[in-house]
Design a protein around this motif. Structure first.
Motif, mmCIF file in Angstrom:
data_model
loop_
_atom_site.group_PDB
_atom_site.id
_atom_site.type_symbol
_atom_site.label_atom_id
_atom_site.label_comp_id
_atom_site.label_asym_id
_atom_site.label_seq_id
_atom_site.Cartn_x
_atom_site.Cartn_y
_atom_site.Cartn_z
ATOM 1 N N GLN A 11 36.027 29.214 49.592
ATOM 2 C CA GLN A 11 36.955 28.099 49.794
ATOM 3 C C GLN A 11 38.336 28.685 50.044
ATOM 4 O O GLN A 11 38.850 29.452 49.243
ATOM 5 N N GLY A 14 41.541 24.686 51.176
ATOM 6 C CA GLY A 14 40.861 23.409 51.267
ATOM 7 C C GLY A 14 39.696 23.374 52.241
ATOM 8 O O GLY A 14 39.065 22.335 52.412
ATOM 9 N N GLU A 114 45.468 19.242 36.882
ATOM 10 C CA GLU A 114 44.896 19.621 38.171
ATOM 11 C C GLU A 114 44.135 20.926 38.025
ATOM 12 O O GLU A 114 44.590 21.857 37.361
ATOM 13 N N SER A 116 41.632 23.947 40.206
ATOM 14 C CA SER A 116 41.304 24.501 41.515
ATOM 15 C C SER A 116 40.152 25.477 41.356
ATOM 16 O O SER A 116 39.827 25.907 40.245
ATOM 17 N N PHE A 154 37.308 20.702 44.521
ATOM 18 C CA PHE A 154 38.610 20.931 43.893
ATOM 19 C C PHE A 154 39.521 21.804 44.766
ATOM 20 O O PHE A 154 40.741 21.790 44.586
ATOM 21 N N GLY A 155 38.945 22.545 45.710
ATOM 22 C CA GLY A 155 39.757 23.317 46.650
ATOM 23 C C GLY A 155 40.882 24.077 45.987
ATOM 24 O O GLY A 155 40.699 24.771 44.986
ATOM 25 N N ASP A 156 42.091 23.927 46.533
ATOM 26 C CA ASP A 156 43.271 24.611 45.996
ATOM 27 C C ASP A 156 43.951 23.813 44.899
ATOM 28 O O ASP A 156 44.968 24.245 44.371
ATOM 29 N N GLY A 157 43.421 22.645 44.578
ATOM 30 C CA GLY A 157 44.009 21.872 43.487
ATOM 31 C C GLY A 157 43.729 20.395 43.640
ATOM 32 O O GLY A 157 43.954 19.820 44.711
ATOM 33 N N LEU A 189 36.154 26.813 37.488
ATOM 34 C CA LEU A 189 37.352 26.038 37.771
ATOM 35 C C LEU A 189 38.475 26.560 36.891
ATOM 36 O O LEU A 189 38.251 26.906 35.721
ATOM 37 N N LYS A 192 45.275 24.838 38.345
ATOM 38 C CA LYS A 192 45.864 24.965 39.678
ATOM 39 C C LYS A 192 46.993 25.979 39.651
ATOM 40 O O LYS A 192 47.822 25.996 38.753
ATOM 41 N N ASP A 804 50.377 31.484 42.683
ATOM 42 C CA ASP A 804 49.769 31.428 44.003
ATOM 43 C C ASP A 804 49.950 32.785 44.674
ATOM 44 O O ASP A 804 51.071 33.183 44.999
#
Length: 836
Positions: A11, A14, A114, A116, A154-157, A189, A192, A804
């Motif tokens: 992933q 997103g 959140e 990710s 959940f992708g990047d958040g 998980l 984020k 990040d």
């Protein structure tokens, strides 16, 4: 139809991607419905049966009620062409033992708002389903399709309750908040990632009023045209105050007690995008004089603006200065012939030149802006275009300013008070000049070598201005900071200013070449004061032949070795600069430079050599003598000592070095092999580079690290798998088996890598005392296997696992990556900490 078990599901931003980790094919973007379709290949191997099962899936019927069998079969064909689906089963590694996700264990830790997907998350394809490695629980988990869909959503958040609501049609009843807890507890998980507060979007618009400013500055909107000639100053970078333009602004306004104000209306220095500049101030005030300061990063934009205003109205007069405005006579003439919008090129220091230029600029009989050619010919240090003939005329060279303080500080005069940009950095000078004449640099040649200092009180007042106005980064634009005793005093004042205001937080400097004890003291002051900075050895190369070619033999490299030991003893951060592609260098010489600093345990940053227009290297005679060739951006691509292919190999060696030793993925492995088996680190890196280039699929995780880690900052699948392949490569290359000593090295390496699925600090129980071995190795031949058991604590003071990784620190000279331990390299405080 069978799924290709060589592919991983990642992933990124997103987007779900199926990829071969070795990078031999481009990643293939897929959707959630593709996963539903592919999962049918475990129950059926017939394309029609797989497509039919897909159409009958409840979630598919809800989202694609009109999809046809032919459309689904066409998609299967696309997946087959991408290599994700095979027509026959291929030989694959056996699927490892799999476990079901552990039951949810209620604890005091509530789910974050959140979540990710872990940056290292990679879902693998097994014989009967998907599976994934959990570093937190040290095992592989089997993942049903709906769990994969939930995880990837959940992708990047994303917020848990939002995911469950959005994906309800595809998810089973088992996909609920309890399952999200289980994924979170397994480390699949994670919270984020946060972005540092120093990121650009968090920087407010700059606005202030400078106490004791010479005069109150206003924005251009508050001024009205008054018949004087407007003067436009063109900044090129929003987040830096344009010091060079500010100094010119100050010189012009203060000349002869403001004499030029009678004829010129100086538009305040405001940052505007080019379109805003032309549609705002220019539309309001009309044709005038335009001042540009050209650097390698600004010249292209400056020329575009210059072209636009001259095309709109030839009465505009353009003046270009700065280090990327060519000084060599033929180069400058070629530059002005190529860029017809450049009316005047100013060479060298501009403060005095600009005032003499303006004394000769006037409105002509037609109401335009011009100058008298005869009078302009008397202005030293310029090349200009004669208005009537179009001929390019060069004047006599200009002597340097004797008193740099004669022009008041633009900061203290308030000339940046209405800048309006989101400002991250301010530049100051404490001295000007350079005593060295390195051929690749235009500093010494541009300033005729003699150093002149700015008044110490002025420097301190500028530092105070920066701190009071919350400017996060301060550049000290000296060529050799640390050359004078007073530089230590300045450093202490910077720390005092930070204690008082909280700013500046980071200091970027060019440290003196012939480094002395002052550099050690300065870095000690900055480190203890919480300033982001480090010692930088500007070595460029240690190769004697190359040093002779680039006129750098007067800078003693042995002094650097002494300093490196002092920095190591004091546990202060240190790195060195090398240059890629200097004339005189060879592959062997470059490898020797890398090896030298691996042996000293000093991290290296290497930069490509660019032919600066005013450097001695740009002299046509020098270019011819050393057979220098450059690309379209004036970066050297070959010389008498190396070919274009040689340079590509050197760049590849630097990239693999950056991964292996800079980011420390193989830092301990390299040293262990060298100390224990006399395998030079650069020899190992060359062997690895050759192998992954020729056979990328043999060790796909190693290939990923060599090709992609420096950009992606992740290890898809797990660090566990990566270091297992490191051990396999070592055995295949050198027949060194993974005994307890090598296993200790690999374990330390693995856990020193940031893993957002783990919680820190970690306490490792090692079979051998690696810390003692590491610190004694230079002075002892005792093998690691003879050291007894020990513990090693690994912590994360720089919050590496929570930020990040796509965000780069402002000053990326340091490698903020490896976690903290007793064997980690010293680092200054990171902005990740200051922003937390």
């Amino acid at each position: 139809m069978y799924l290709n078990q060589s592919y991983l599901l990642l992933q990124r931003k997103g987007q779900m991607l199926f990829t071969l980790i070795c990078g031999s094919q481009r990643p293939f973007a897929i959707t959630e419905l593709d996963l539903v379709l592919l999962s049918g290949c475990w129950q059926n191997h017939d394309a029609t049966a797989v497509a039919t099962a897909f159409i009958q899936h409840p979630g598919v019927r809800q989202q694609l009620p009109d999809v046809t069998l032919q459309q689904v079969q066409e998609r299967l064909m696309q997946l087959q062409q991408a290599g994700i689906v095979l027509s026959a089963p291929a030989a694959q590694d056996a699927t490892p033992p799999l476990h079901p996700l552990k039951p949810f264990e209620p604890d005091d830790q509530a789910l974050p708002d959140e979540l990710s997907v872990s940056i290292h998350c990679a879902i693998e394809i097994g014989e009967h389903g998907f599976y994934i490695w959990s570093a937190r629980h040290n095992c592989y988990y089997a993942l049903p399709l709906t769990t994969v869909l939930l995880l990837m959503a959940f992708g990047d958040g994303a917020k848990p309750e939002q995911v469950l609501a959005d994906k309800a049609g595809l998810l089973s009843d088992e996909c609920n908040i309890i399952l999200i807890h289980r994924l979170f507890q397994a480390g699949l998980l994670v919270c984020k990632k946060r972005v540092s507060a120093a990121a650009e979007e968090d920087i407010p618009q700059f606005s202030t009023q400078t106490p004791d400013a010479v005069e109150l500055q206003t924005s251009w909107q508050q001024l009205q045209p008054d018949g004087r000639i407007p003067v436009y100053f063109v900044p090129h970078m929003e987040n830096h105050f344009p010091l060079a333009l500010g100094v010119l602004y100050s010189a012009l306004k203060h000349f002869n007690q403001g004499e030029l104000l009678q004829r010129f209306q100086f538009i305040p220095i405001n940052f505007l995008e080019p379109a805003e500049l032309l549609n705002g101030p220019y539309r309001k005030f009309g044709p005038g004089v335009w001042l540009f300061s050209n650097y390698m990063w600004s010249i292209e934009l400056n020329i575009q603006i210059s072209d636009a205003i001259k095309q709109h109205n030839r009465q505009n007069l353009t003046i270009h200065g700065g280090p990327s405005t060519p000084d060599y006579q033929q180069a400058c003439e070629d530059f002005m012939q190529q860029h017809k919008s450049v009316d005047i090129a100013a060479h060298g220091e501009g403060e005095v030149t600009i005032t003499e230029l303006f004394c000769n600029i006037h409105k002509n009989a037609q109401g335009g802006i011009g100058f008298d050619t005869y009078q302009m010919s008397a202005v030293a240090g310029i090349t200009f275009r004669d208005e009537l003939s179009g001929k390019v005329i060069r004047t006599a060279p200009r002597a340097r300013m004797k008193e740099p303080d004669s022009v008041p500080s633009p900061y203290l005069s308030g000339y940046f008070d209405s800048y309006d940009g989101r400002v991250e950095a301010a530049i100051i000078e404490t001295n000007r000049g350079c005593p060295y004449g390195c051929t690749f640099c235009d500093w010494g040649s541009a300033t005729n070598q003699k150093i002149r200092v700015f008044d110490l009180e002025r420097v301190k007042q500028e530092i105070d201005w920066i701190g009071r106005n919350n400017i996060r980064v301060m550049w000290i634009a000296d060529a050799n900071y640390g050359l004078y005793d007073r530089d230590i005093e300045i450093s202490r004042y910077i720390v005092e200013t930070k204690r008082k205001y909280g700013y500046p937080q980071e200091v970027v400097v060019n440290y003196t070449k012939n480094s002395t004890w002052r550099l050690v003291e300065i870095i000690k002051v900055f480190t203890e004061g919480g300033i982001i900075s480090q010692g930088i050895i500007s070595i460029q190369t240690t190769d004697e032949r190359t040093l002779d070619v680039i006129n750098r033999k007067n800078i003693r490299t042995e002094r650097y070795d002494e300093l490196a030991q002092i920095f190591a003893d004091l546990k202060l951060p240190l790195s060195t600069d090398l240059m890629l592609g200097l004339p005189g260098i060879t592959i062997d010489a470059f490898n020797q430079d890398l090896q030298r600093y691996i042996d000293m345990d000093v991290s290296v940053k290497a930069y490509p050599t660019q032919l600066l227009p005013n450097s001695p290297m740009a002299d046509p005679a020098y270019i011819e003598k050393y057979q220098i060739k450059v690309d379209e951006n004036n970066f050297l691509i070959s010389s008498f000592s190396y070919t274009e292919d040689d340079l590509k190999w050197m760049k590849s060696m630097y990239q693999i070095y950056t991964m292996a030793d800079g980011y420390s993925l193989l830092r301990y492995v390299l040293r262990y092999l060298q100390w224990q088996y006399n395998i030079k680190a650069t020899d190992f890196l060359q062997a690895l580079l050759r192998h992954v280039t020729a056979h990328p699929a043999d060790y796909p995780m190693l290939t990923w690290a060599v090709r992609f880690f420096n950009q992606d900052k992740s290890m898809p699948g797990s660090w566990q798998k990566f270091y297992a392949q490191v051990a396999d490569f070592i055995y295949s290359q050198y027949q060194i088996a993974t005994d307890s000593a090598l296993q200790t090295v690999l374990t330390v390496s693995k856990y020193c890598m940031p893993d957002d699925t783990l919680q820190y600090p970690l306490k490792l129980s090692l079979q051998h005392d690696f810390s003692s071995y590491f610190h004694n190795a230079k002075h002892s031949t005792k093998p690691l296997a003879e050291y007894g058991p020990a513990e090693l604590v690994i912590s994360d003071p720089n919050s590496m696992v929570s930020i990040d990784m796509n965000y780069l620190q402002y000053d990326s000279h340091q490698y903020f990556w490896e976690l903290q331990s007793s064997v980690a390299r010293p680092k200054s405080v990171s902005e990740f900490v200051t922003a937390a």
